[in-house]
Design an enzyme around this catalytic site. Structure first.
Site, PDB file in Angstrom:
ATOM      1  N   SER A  83      70.119  50.734  35.846  1.00  0.00           N
ATOM      2  CA  SER A  83      70.706  49.679  35.882  1.00  0.00           C
ATOM      3  C   SER A  83      71.901  49.603  34.679  1.00  0.00           C
ATOM      4  CB  SER A  83      69.936  48.363  35.387  1.00  0.00           C
ATOM      5  OG  SER A  83      70.735  47.279  35.258  1.00  0.00           O
TER       6      SER A  83
HETATM    7  C1  LIG Z   1      78.775  49.179  38.962  1.00  0.00           C
HETATM    8  C2  LIG Z   1      78.538  48.038  39.695  1.00  0.00           C
HETATM    9  N1  LIG Z   1      79.498  47.425  40.502  1.00  0.00           N
HETATM   10  C3  LIG Z   1      78.977  46.126  40.891  1.00  0.00           C
HETATM   11  C4  LIG Z   1      77.640  45.365  40.673  1.00  0.00           C
HETATM   12  C5  LIG Z   1      77.662  43.774  41.731  1.00  0.00           C
HETATM   13  O1  LIG Z   1      77.928  43.100  40.605  1.00  0.00           O
HETATM   14  P1  LIG Z   1      76.992  41.671  41.004  1.00  0.00           P
HETATM   15  O2  LIG Z   1      75.724  42.093  40.388  1.00  0.00           O
HETATM   16  O3  LIG Z   1      77.710  40.789  39.822  1.00  0.00           O
HETATM   17  O4  LIG Z   1      77.051  41.314  42.404  1.00  0.00           O
HETATM   18  C6  LIG Z   1      77.036  46.064  39.875  1.00  0.00           C
HETATM   19  C7  LIG Z   1      75.695  45.189  39.659  1.00  0.00           C
HETATM   20  N2  LIG Z   1      74.677  45.820  39.111  1.00  0.00           N
HETATM   21  C8  LIG Z   1      73.285  45.565  38.560  1.00  0.00           C
HETATM   22  C9  LIG Z   1      72.642  46.360  37.514  1.00  0.00           C
HETATM   23  O5  LIG Z   1      71.592  46.152  37.365  1.00  0.00           O
HETATM   24  O6  LIG Z   1      73.343  47.174  37.016  1.00  0.00           O
HETATM   25  C10 LIG Z   1      73.246  43.958  38.842  1.00  0.00           C
HETATM   26  C11 LIG Z   1      72.561  44.961  39.833  1.00  0.00           C
HETATM   27  C12 LIG Z   1      77.233  47.165  39.192  1.00  0.00           C
HETATM   28  O7  LIG Z   1      76.528  47.621  38.318  1.00  0.00           O
END
Ligand SMILES: Cc1ncc(COP(=O)(O)O)c(CNC2(C(=O)O)CC2)c1O
Length: 329
Positions: free
Chosen positions: A81
């Site tokens: 994450s």
């Molecule tokens: C690089 C990247 N780009 C877009 C998103 C999507 O954003 P949202 O969670 O706001 O929809 C993540 C999310 N990541 C999460 C995580 O735990 O990192 C929430 C799922 C992201 O890391």
């Protein structure tokens, strides 16, 4: 910054983690290939802990935590994450403790390596998806309260009404940039995991009466009932801001290639194409899938003549899944 967005958000506590406007960059080779003008907002460069889009949400989430006198931040995610790592790093930079409640195979790669390198407390559980971690995180909060701590719980991805304010603010930033650049967009496109980024873009674009459509690319069903979740997040954030607005139905397209976190050849090849033609590095879990969707939708004429892609970061994912990606190409 759009004056109305700026004044509406000024009443919320915010810690400054994004110290500059992230650039909007034209992609000449991608645009020539598609016959559509494609720009990218470089939110991979928000500048704190390679945290990408999460940093914008954390400005308000950690602002709230500090304002409430909390001393420990708890959040959840997969071991890879981006959100979990940068949440803990930002908390530590503010003198708060952090506990990450995670799931997945513990490998010293990408964000999990960074978690360890930065001495962040991680607790990894044997569950199948992030949503199963929330009750566990609540138990950890109870444990900390019993130990005299004042925990602040942040949902996966920072997907709460407070976290959503981060991308309301981003919409206001985009508004002021396009006036300087003299460009207009028909669509703004973003990768969707927990839904908070899209919800903020949707609400922010509604507040400024933006001419563009906001389009989400679902990267593999990180959460269930995504459309309703995004709409509700946007409406709850509007209520928090004291606004009564009619937020449009989210437009979300599925380019998860079957599952969240699934590494596929098409995306690995696209990451190579965009890297070698524009010098921009996408990641295999989020932005690579989102950009794949953008290109396919643009070729079908679904996005209009001028498109802005929000590059939300994810760089550590290249180092978490690099070998797996190489095996596909
Ligand atoms: C690089 C990247 N780009 C877009 C998103 C999507 O954003 P949202 O969670 O706001 O929809 C993540 C999310 N990541 C999460 C995580 O735990 O990192 C929430 C799922 C992201 O890391």
């Amino acid at each position: 910054m759009h004056p109305k967005v700026g004044s509406l958000l000024s009443k919320f506590p915010r810690v400054e983690l994004v110290r500059w406007e992230t650039p909007i960059q034209y992609l000449p080779r991608v645009s020539r290939k598609l016959g559509v003008d494609v720009y990218v907002k470089r939110d991979d460069l928000t500048g704190f802990g390679i945290g990408g889009n999460k940093v914008r949400k954390l400005e308000f989430l950690l602002g709230d935590a500090v304002a409430k006198g909390c001393d420990t931040v708890i959040t959840t995610g997969a071991v890879h994450s981006n959100h979990a790592f940068v949440t803990a790093l930002a908390a530590k930079s503010l003198g708060l403790d952090a506990v990450l409640v995670l799931y997945g195979k513990e490998q010293l790669k990408g964000n999990y390596l960074l978690d360890k390198l930065m001495g962040i407390e991680t607790r990894v559980y044997d569950v199948e998806r992030t949503s199963e971690l929330w009750p566990i995180a609540q138990k950890v909060a109870e444990e900390l309260r019993n130990a005299g701590k004042k925990p602040y719980l942040i949902p996966a991805g920072g997907a709460s009404p407070v976290g959503t304010l981060g991308y309301v603010r981003a919409a206001g930033e985009i508004y002021s940039q396009i006036r300087q650049l003299g460009v207009e967009f028909d669509s703004v496109v973003d990768a969707v995991g927990s839904g908070g980024t899209l919800a903020g873009l949707l609400l922010g674009s509604t507040i400024i009466d933006a001419p563009w459509q906001v389009v989400g690319i679902d990267v593999g069903g990180f959460v269930e009932g995504l459309n309703e979740r995004v709409k509700n997040l946007a409406l709850e954030a509007a209520e928090l801001m004291g606004l009564s607005v009619d937020v449009p139905e989210p437009k979300i397209y599925d380019y998860g290639f079957g599952a969240y976190g699934k590494i596929v050849r098409e995306v690995a090849e696209l990451i190579r194409f965009v890297g070698t033609s524009e010098g921009i590095i996408l990641d295999p879990v989020y932005t690579g899938k989102a950009f794949y969707g953008l290109m396919e939708l643009a070729e079908k004429g679904e996005l209009g003549e001028s498109v802005l892609f929000i590059h939300t970061g994810g760089f550590p994912g290249v180092f978490h899944y690099g070998e797996e990606m190489l095996e596909t190409i």
